[in-house]
Design an enzyme around this catalytic site. Structure first.
Site, PDB file in Angstrom:
ATOM      1  N   TYR A 269      13.091  11.224  17.078  1.00 40.82           N
ATOM      2  CA  TYR A 269      14.353  11.968  17.245  1.00 40.82           C
ATOM      3  C   TYR A 269      14.234  12.304  18.778  1.00 40.82           C
ATOM      4  O   TYR A 269      13.605  13.072  18.820  1.00 40.82           O
ATOM      5  CB  TYR A 269      15.163  12.763  16.333  1.00 40.82           C
ATOM      6  CG  TYR A 269      16.539  13.210  16.547  1.00 40.82           C
ATOM      7  CD1 TYR A 269      17.581  12.511  17.267  1.00 40.82           C
ATOM      8  CD2 TYR A 269      17.018  14.566  17.549  1.00 40.82           C
ATOM      9  CE1 TYR A 269      19.109  12.765  17.220  1.00 40.82           C
ATOM     10  CE2 TYR A 269      17.666  15.082  17.573  1.00 40.82           C
ATOM     11  CZ  TYR A 269      18.988  14.788  18.135  1.00 40.82           C
ATOM     12  OH  TYR A 269      20.371  14.708  18.438  1.00 40.82           O
TER      13      TYR A 269
ATOM     14  N   ARG B  79      24.356  35.047   2.955  1.00 39.35           N
ATOM     15  CA  ARG B  79      23.662  34.245   4.219  1.00 39.35           C
ATOM     16  C   ARG B  79      21.868  34.744   3.190  1.00 39.35           C
ATOM     17  O   ARG B  79      21.741  35.634   3.140  1.00 39.35           O
ATOM     18  CB  ARG B  79      23.494  34.885   5.237  1.00 39.35           C
ATOM     19  CG  ARG B  79      22.085  33.843   6.165  1.00 39.35           C
ATOM     20  CD  ARG B  79      21.515  35.098   7.067  1.00 39.35           C
ATOM     21  NE  ARG B  79      20.618  36.007   6.862  1.00 39.35           N
ATOM     22  CZ  ARG B  79      20.208  37.206   6.154  1.00 39.35           C
ATOM     23  NH1 ARG B  79      21.452  38.005   7.502  1.00 39.35           N
ATOM     24  NH2 ARG B  79      19.368  38.206   5.890  1.00 39.35           N
TER      25      ARG B  79
ATOM     26  N   ASP C 154      11.293  12.535   8.389  1.00 39.93           N
ATOM     27  CA  ASP C 154      12.531  12.213   8.941  1.00 39.93           C
ATOM     28  C   ASP C 154      12.896  11.470   7.800  1.00 39.93           C
ATOM     29  O   ASP C 154      13.595  10.734   8.901  1.00 39.93           O
ATOM     30  CB  ASP C 154      13.013  12.658  10.198  1.00 39.93           C
ATOM     31  CG  ASP C 154      14.245  13.077  10.817  1.00 39.93           C
ATOM     32  OD1 ASP C 154      14.524  12.143   9.815  1.00 39.93           O
ATOM     33  OD2 ASP C 154      14.664  13.764  11.857  1.00 39.93           O
TER      34      ASP C 154
ATOM     35  N   LYS D  98      24.674  12.693  10.329  1.00 40.45           N
ATOM     36  CA  LYS D  98      24.627  11.382  10.134  1.00 40.45           C
ATOM     37  C   LYS D  98      25.366  10.571   8.442  1.00 40.45           C
ATOM     38  O   LYS D  98      26.196  11.172   7.926  1.00 40.45           O
ATOM     39  CB  LYS D  98      23.256  10.505  10.249  1.00 40.45           C
ATOM     40  CG  LYS D  98      21.965  11.281  11.824  1.00 40.45           C
ATOM     41  CD  LYS D  98      22.871  11.732  13.005  1.00 40.45           C
ATOM     42  CE  LYS D  98      23.423  12.359  13.758  1.00 40.45           C
ATOM     43  NZ  LYS D  98      21.231  12.643  14.220  1.00 40.45           N
TER      44      LYS D  98
HETATM   45  C1  LIG Z   1      20.553  13.289  14.779  1.00 39.60           C
HETATM   46  C2  LIG Z   1      19.340  13.246  14.384  1.00 39.60           C
HETATM   47  C3  LIG Z   1      18.436  14.707  13.749  1.00 39.60           C
HETATM   48  C4  LIG Z   1      19.091  15.560  14.785  1.00 39.60           C
HETATM   49  O1  LIG Z   1      20.005  16.406  13.742  1.00 39.60           O
HETATM   50  P1  LIG Z   1      21.503  17.094  13.723  1.00 39.60           P
HETATM   51  O2  LIG Z   1      22.648  17.484  12.503  1.00 39.60           O
HETATM   52  O3  LIG Z   1      22.127  16.751  15.580  1.00 39.60           O
HETATM   53  O4  LIG Z   1      20.729  18.530  14.139  1.00 39.60           O
HETATM   54  C5  LIG Z   1      17.376  14.697  13.684  1.00 39.60           C
HETATM   55  N1  LIG Z   1      16.281  13.207  13.321  1.00 39.60           N
HETATM   56  C6  LIG Z   1      17.372  12.076  13.302  1.00 39.60           C
HETATM   57  C7  LIG Z   1      16.821  10.651  12.822  1.00 39.60           C
HETATM   58  C8  LIG Z   1      18.482  12.358  13.499  1.00 39.60           C
HETATM   59  O5  LIG Z   1      19.643  11.159  13.819  1.00 39.60           O
END
Ligand SMILES: *Cc1c(COP(=O)(O)O)cnc(C)c1O
Length: 393
Positions: free
Chosen positions: A105, A53, A178, A203
């Site tokens: 999100y 870590r 994001d 994703k």
């Molecule tokens: C899924 C998602 C998140 C959160 O990510 P996790 O990996 O599930 O913690 C944040 N922003 C967007 C656009 C997402 O699709």
């Protein structure tokens, strides 16, 4: 004569940034599971790695790939997209002003709101669908951070990142985007002036619905970034070595997966445009979408306009339309009725059910993540699900 030029993203991805295992010549990295690193005869750390870590060669390799793809100075992998966001939020101080796009999100807005109350920073929202809104909220007061998601869930408003970065910097703020849905292939926010790029690597980057992971990429390696990056070591939101290994494997095919997903999403969007039972097709690749012009200007649309789209059902009253939308999500054969996005298999989701009463999403909206299946099969599946949902009413 050798012609030196940086590799294109597809090349970089396929080779996992030209990986070779120094010990064996292997072209796939081994799974580095060691949680600690021994010192040498001089009691020095031979490779600058101290402890699991947060030191792991697999993290470094994935970060190197992401850094090169985004044109960043440094990158950090996290246990999830939310762990990456948490690291950023954990550096906010009482009294500071944070400006967040209202469309984002699900959960982030509420979570940041409760953090603001707990820590004492100020959270102000702006409408990503209104081009003048960011300038208006920023006003003449300084801000610490501008936080946006582009395109924004689940209506896919596209932010003019160049303009947003200019406004943020004029207010003395850093800007984070994001970029999960754009991936590093559709747009490189850092080239448009953005300071930090965040990905839920769960994703598209991994793409196979078998890893939860997150990443941050920084435009500059400075004190502000080190404070954020250091949160991973201090708070421990690291990825497991196997997940990092899977993520590197998944990223190798990002270019081909994303191209197919984008083409499928475009085919679905075009198919449903003008359908009397579809009130609106929300897809930045359609000229009718408010974000089309910005996306066309700022994205690498040779790849496409994302694999994500939303359909709003028109079947009478709002209640009737919502009921048909929900039924449609239970009647698809190929689209799995599941949350998440960016995998090889197509997903359909009735957002209102997921967000509950607190959510602002219309009940008639279905969010689709187009996978890499055959476009005709996907369209036929949606057609039969819609017809069945309408007939069952
Ligand atoms: C899924 C998602 C998140 C959160 O990510 P996790 O990996 O599930 O913690 C944040 N922003 C967007 C656009 C997402 O699709």
């Amino acid at each position: 004569m050798t012609d030196h030029h940086p590799d294109k993203p597809a090349t970089l991805l396929a080779s996992a940034a030209h990986f070779r295992d120094a010990a064996t010549g292997g072209i796939v990295p081994p799974l580095y599971a060691s949680t600690t690193y021994a010192r040498d005869a001089n009691y020095e750390l031979p490779h600058d790695r101290l402890y699991g870590r947060d030191d792991n060669p697999l993290f470094e390799q994935a970060e190197n790939i992401l850094c090169q793809l985004e044109g960043g100075a440094d990158a950090a992998l996290f246990a999830s997209g939310l762990a990456a966001m948490t690291a950023v939020a954990a550096t906010l101080q009482p009294g500071e002003r944070v400006v967040l796009s209202k469309q984002c999100y699900f959960g982030v807005r509420h979570w940041l709101g409760s953090e603001a109350a707990r820590v004492g920073f100020e959270l102000v929202l702006f409408d990503a669908g209104d081009p003048g809104a960011l300038e208006k909220v920023l006003g003449n007061d300084p801000a610490r951070l501008v936080w946006c998601e582009s395109p924004a869930n689940p209506t896919w408003e596209v932010t003019d990142l160049e303009a947003a970065a200019t406004l943020a910097h004029a207010a003395g703020a850093r800007i984070i985007v994001d970029a999960t849905v754009m991936t590093p292939l559709l747009c490189n926010p850092i080239a448009l002036g953005v300071d930090y790029v965040m990905h839920s690597a769960t994703k598209y980057l991994n793409g196979h619905a078998d890893v939860v992971a997150g990443a941050l990429i920084a435009a500059r390696d400075d004190a502000d970034w080190q404070a954020i990056r250091g949160m991973r070591y201090r708070t421990g939101g690291i990825l497991g070595p196997f997940e990092a290994w899977l993520l590197i494997r998944g990223m190798r095919t990002l270019d081909v997966r994303l191209r197919r997903s984008c083409a499928n999403a475009m085919a679905i969007a075009r198919h449903f445009e003008g359908n009397p039972n579809i009130r609106e097709v929300m897809y930045p690749g359609l000229e009718s979408h408010a974000g089309y012009e910005i996306a066309t200007r700022q994205w690498n649309t040779g790849i496409g306009y994302t694999g994500m789209l939303s359909l709003r059902i028109a079947a009478g009253s709002d209640e009737e339309s919502a009921a048909v939308a929900k039924r449609m999500a239970t009647r698809t054969r190929l689209f799995a009725p599941a949350t998440s996005l960016g995998g090889v298999e197509s997903l359909i989701e009735h957002r209102k059910t997921i967000e509950g009463a607190g959510g602002e999403v219309p009940g008639d909206l279905l969010r689709l993540s187009a996978g890499i299946e055959d476009a005709d099969d996907l369209i036929a599946d949606l057609d039969q699900a819609l017809a069945g949902a309408l007939a069952a009413g």
